[in-house]
Each structure stands twice: as structure tokens, then as C-alpha cells.
Design a protein around this motif. Structure first.
Motif, PDB file in Angstrom:
ATOM      1  N   LEU A  74       0.619  -1.265   0.232  1.00  0.00           N
ATOM      2  CA  LEU A  74      -0.077  -0.095   0.231  1.00  0.00           C
ATOM      3  C   LEU A  74       0.575   1.936  -0.381  1.00  0.00           C
ATOM      4  N   GLU A  75       1.944   1.072   0.534  1.00  0.00           N
ATOM      5  CA  GLU A  75       3.212   2.781   0.421  1.00  0.00           C
ATOM      6  C   GLU A  75       4.016   1.856   1.208  1.00  0.00           C
ATOM      7  N   TYR A  76       5.357   2.781   0.785  1.00  0.00           N
ATOM      8  CA  TYR A  76       6.775   2.063   1.744  1.00  0.00           C
ATOM      9  C   TYR A  76       7.173   2.998   1.725  1.00  0.00           C
ATOM     10  N   ALA A  77       8.285   2.892   2.726  1.00  0.00           N
ATOM     11  CA  ALA A  77       9.349   4.160   2.351  1.00  0.00           C
ATOM     12  C   ALA A  77      10.967   3.091   2.734  1.00  0.00           C
ATOM     13  N   GLU A  78      12.026   4.120   2.608  1.00  0.00           N
ATOM     14  CA  GLU A  78      13.320   3.569   3.053  1.00  0.00           C
ATOM     15  C   GLU A  78      14.237   4.318   4.452  1.00  0.00           C
ATOM     16  N   PHE A  79      13.393   4.220   5.357  1.00  0.00           N
ATOM     17  CA  PHE A  79      14.005   5.275   6.440  1.00  0.00           C
ATOM     18  C   PHE A  79      15.072   4.341   7.012  1.00  0.00           C
ATOM     19  N   GLU A  97     -14.296  -6.229   5.905  1.00  0.00           N
ATOM     20  CA  GLU A  97     -15.243  -6.723   6.205  1.00  0.00           C
ATOM     21  C   GLU A  97     -15.698  -5.790   7.469  1.00  0.00           C
ATOM     22  N   GLY A  98     -15.493  -4.638   7.692  1.00  0.00           N
ATOM     23  CA  GLY A  98     -15.971  -3.794   8.078  1.00  0.00           C
ATOM     24  C   GLY A  98     -14.905  -2.992   9.745  1.00  0.00           C
ATOM     25  N   HIS A  99     -13.224  -3.791   9.329  1.00  0.00           N
ATOM     26  CA  HIS A  99     -12.961  -3.474  10.814  1.00  0.00           C
ATOM     27  C   HIS A  99     -12.149  -2.530  10.433  1.00  0.00           C
ATOM     28  N   GLU A 100     -11.781  -1.768  11.699  1.00  0.00           N
ATOM     29  CA  GLU A 100     -10.989  -0.754  11.514  1.00  0.00           C
ATOM     30  C   GLU A 100      -9.390  -0.644  11.275  1.00  0.00           C
ATOM     31  N   VAL A 101      -8.410  -0.449  10.401  1.00  0.00           N
ATOM     32  CA  VAL A 101      -7.315  -1.156  11.108  1.00  0.00           C
ATOM     33  C   VAL A 101      -6.345  -0.055  10.804  1.00  0.00           C
ATOM     34  N   VAL A 102      -5.467  -0.199  11.427  1.00  0.00           N
ATOM     35  CA  VAL A 102      -4.841   1.197  12.609  1.00  0.00           C
ATOM     36  C   VAL A 102      -3.115   0.689  11.545  1.00  0.00           C
ATOM     37  N   LEU A 103      -2.595   1.609  10.784  1.00  0.00           N
ATOM     38  CA  LEU A 103      -1.135   1.652  10.522  1.00  0.00           C
ATOM     39  C   LEU A 103      -0.281   3.039  11.885  1.00  0.00           C
ATOM     40  N   GLU A 104       0.793   2.117  12.025  1.00  0.00           N
ATOM     41  CA  GLU A 104       1.125   2.898  12.707  1.00  0.00           C
ATOM     42  C   GLU A 104       2.876   2.985  11.641  1.00  0.00           C
ATOM     43  N   ILE A 105       3.427   4.363  10.889  1.00  0.00           N
ATOM     44  CA  ILE A 105       4.197   4.020   9.783  1.00  0.00           C
ATOM     45  C   ILE A 105       4.638   5.847   9.760  1.00  0.00           C
ATOM     46  N   GLU A 106       6.043   5.947   8.974  1.00  0.00           N
ATOM     47  CA  GLU A 106       6.832   7.396   9.640  1.00  0.00           C
ATOM     48  C   GLU A 106       5.998   8.239   8.192  1.00  0.00           C
ATOM     49  N   ILE A 107       6.530   9.386   8.261  1.00  0.00           N
ATOM     50  CA  ILE A 107       5.569   9.975   7.132  1.00  0.00           C
ATOM     51  C   ILE A 107       5.452   9.816   6.013  1.00  0.00           C
ATOM     52  N   GLN A 108       6.686  10.000   5.496  1.00  0.00           N
ATOM     53  CA  GLN A 108       6.485   9.944   3.764  1.00  0.00           C
ATOM     54  C   GLN A 108       5.727   8.118   3.288  1.00  0.00           C
ATOM     55  N   GLY A 109       5.799   8.032   4.378  1.00  0.00           N
ATOM     56  CA  GLY A 109       4.635   6.349   3.607  1.00  0.00           C
ATOM     57  C   GLY A 109       3.000   6.877   4.413  1.00  0.00           C
ATOM     58  N   ALA A 110       2.960   7.865   5.252  1.00  0.00           N
ATOM     59  CA  ALA A 110       1.365   8.846   4.956  1.00  0.00           C
ATOM     60  C   ALA A 110       0.495   9.513   4.706  1.00  0.00           C
ATOM     61  N   THR A 111       1.827  10.170   3.785  1.00  0.00           N
ATOM     62  CA  THR A 111       1.886  10.305   2.408  1.00  0.00           C
ATOM     63  C   THR A 111       1.499  10.034   0.954  1.00  0.00           C
ATOM     64  N   GLN A 112       2.094   8.633   0.666  1.00  0.00           N
ATOM     65  CA  GLN A 112       1.321   7.584   0.160  1.00  0.00           C
ATOM     66  C   GLN A 112      -0.236   6.876   0.025  1.00  0.00           C
ATOM     67  N   VAL A 113      -0.114   6.908   1.598  1.00  0.00           N
ATOM     68  CA  VAL A 113      -1.794   7.054   2.303  1.00  0.00           C
ATOM     69  C   VAL A 113      -2.543   7.715   1.350  1.00  0.00           C
ATOM     70  N   LYS A 114      -2.267   9.306   1.462  1.00  0.00           N
ATOM     71  CA  LYS A 114      -3.492   9.965   2.333  1.00  0.00           C
ATOM     72  C   LYS A 114      -3.468  10.482   0.272  1.00  0.00           C
ATOM     73  N   SER A 115      -2.655   9.832  -1.002  1.00  0.00           N
ATOM     74  CA  SER A 115      -3.017   9.635  -2.267  1.00  0.00           C
ATOM     75  C   SER A 115      -3.621   9.188  -2.778  1.00  0.00           C
ATOM     76  N   LYS A 116      -3.366   7.371  -2.350  1.00  0.00           N
ATOM     77  CA  LYS A 116      -4.341   6.879  -2.500  1.00  0.00           C
ATOM     78  C   LYS A 116      -5.753   6.089  -1.627  1.00  0.00           C
ATOM     79  N   MET A 117      -5.653   7.035  -0.272  1.00  0.00           N
ATOM     80  CA  MET A 117      -7.281   6.523  -0.001  1.00  0.00           C
ATOM     81  C   MET A 117      -7.521   7.903   0.780  1.00  0.00           C
ATOM     82  N   PRO A 118      -7.490   9.134   0.900  1.00  0.00           N
ATOM     83  CA  PRO A 118      -7.467   9.409   0.803  1.00  0.00           C
ATOM     84  C   PRO A 118      -9.026   9.811   2.172  1.00  0.00           C
TER      85      PRO A 118
END
Ligand code: 5GP
Length: 206
Positions: A74-79, A97-118
Motif C-alpha cells: 500500500l505504501e513503503y519508505a526507505e528509513f 469486512e468492516g474492521h478498523e485498521v490501524v497503521l503506525e508508519i513514518e511520514i513519507q508512507g503516510a503521504t502515499q496513503v493520503k494520495s491512495k486512500m484519502p
């Protein structure tokens, strides 16, 4: 009565050393939650006490690069010299399936998620002060001076990225921060754009 049937993707992010991992653990220890943690994949070496498949999926650089090539992340970063990323398939399945999914990720990855899953909810974890951030990076005691300095320099840059998040939660107290996050998730479920479909059904005349 539940008006929305899809799970929410919750992205916890913020500078390295801010205590994202500790907050995430406190969140998952709270009673009565329906949260699922997406275990990340990494090429970094396993730390003492870490467990394969629980803390991370530990893989080689070759394996990781293969997964990037096949569109499996979904996202990745070199850290700081290692790859970190979120396997896509599991996240998609759990959300459907209706579950809440939590990602704990650094910032470059979060930027990628923001563009793919706004529609995900983006929460920035901030330290109570820069000194607290430096102290935390030092006290972990698992890394060399040089690596700590690298992480701190990076963290300072990352502090300026908070504006792109939906919420900022200060980690002054772990349980306090975890409770705030839980409150945010609950409130997000009531957001009109998530509930309007179910609400319209409610209005249908039988
Ligand atoms: P650590 O080596 O301390 O476990 O993690 C280093 C950084 O990578 C932390 O900021 C952590 O939140 C981040 N991280 C962990 N998993 C992922 C992931 O799947 N994707 C991204 N982009 N960052 C991650």
C-alpha cells in the motif's frame, strides 16, 4: 443502529522517537475496541524482544523489492537505510469486512496513503517538546550515537509536516493520547460523508 458498514483506515504517524509504537500498544490494550493492527514489513534487523509476524514481518531487501515491483505494498519508505512498508492485501480485506485498521508508519508512507486512500484518518503524534523527543531517541539505548543523531535530524524536518494531517495528538501521556485517538475514531464514524448512505436508507418509506 449503525449507519456505516465500512471500517476506517487510521494512520498514526509522526517523527521517529515520538512514541507512536507505545501509543499504538496502549490503544490496543483499551477495552472493547474493534481495531486491527496492520503488521508492517521491514528489512531492518530484528531487535531484542521483537517477534516475527507480531512486531514486523522481517524480510530481505530482495524480497521487499520484489513485493514493491508486484504492487503488493500500500505504501513503503526507505528509513535510515531500511525499507518499511504496509502489505496491501490484508488492509483491503479487513476494511471490506468492516474492521478498523490501524497503521503506525513514518511520514513519507503516510503521504502515499493520503494520495491512495484519502478517506483514511490521518493522526499526527507530536512530542510535548523537542527535548522530550531527543531524550526518547537516546533512552531507547538500542542504537549508536550516529544513528540517533540521524533520526533526530530527520524528526526535526518531519515536525513541519503536521499541517497535512487531520488531527494532532500530543504525546504528553500515553494513555491520554490513546484515549484521544479512540475518541477521534468514534467521532469519525459519525461524520456525514461516512454515514449519509445509511442515513438515506433510514429515510426510505417501507
Ligand atoms: P523502527 O525501526 O523504530 O521500528 O521504525 C522506524 C520508523 O519506521 C518508525 O517511525 C515507524 O513508525 C516506521 N514504520 C514502521 N512500519 C512502517 C511501514 O509499514 N511503513 C512506513 N512508511 N513506516 C513504517
Amino acid at each position: 443502529m449503525k449507519l456505516d458498514d465500512k471500517g476506517i483506515l487510521v494512520v498514526l504517524s509522526g517523527p521517529s522517537g515520538v512514541g507512536k509504537g507505545t501509543i499504538r500498544k496502549a490503544l490496543f490494550e483499551m477495552e472493547g475496541h474493534d481495531l486491527i493492527y496492520s503488521v508492517s514489513m521491514t528489512t531492518r534487523k530484528m531487535r531484542l524482544g521483537e517477534v516475527e509476524g507480531k512486531d514486523y514481518f522481517f524480510v530481505s531487501r530482495e524480497e521487499f523489492e520484489e513485493k514493491i515491483k508486484n504492487g503488493e505494498m500500500l505504501e513503503y519508505a526507505e528509513f535510515v537505510g531500511n525499507y518499511y512498508g504496509t502489505p496491501l492485501k490484508y488492509v483491503k480485506e479487513q476494511l471490506n469486512e468492516g474492521h478498523e485498521v490501524v497503521l503506525e508508519i513514518e511520514i513519507q508512507g503516510a503521504t502515499q496513503v493520503k494520495s491512495k486512500m484519502p478517506h483514511a484518518v490521518f493522526i499526527f503524534i507530536a512530542p510535548p517538546s523537542l527535548k522530550a523527543l531527543h531524550d526518547r531517541l537516546t533512552s531507547r539505548g538500542t542504537e549508536s550515537e550516529e544513528l540517533i543523531q540521524k533520526r533526530f535530524d530527520k524528526a526535526l524536518n518531519e515536525m513541519h509536516m503536521a499541517y497535512m494531517y487531520d488531527y494532532i495528538v500530543v504525546n504528553d501521556d500515553v494513555h491520554n493520547a490513546a484515549e484521544k485517538i479512540m475518541t477521534i475514531i468514534k467521532a469519525e464514524h459519525a461524520r456525514t460523508e461516512r454515514t449519509i448512505h445509511g442515513y438515506e436508507k433510514l429515510l426510505e418509506v417501507e
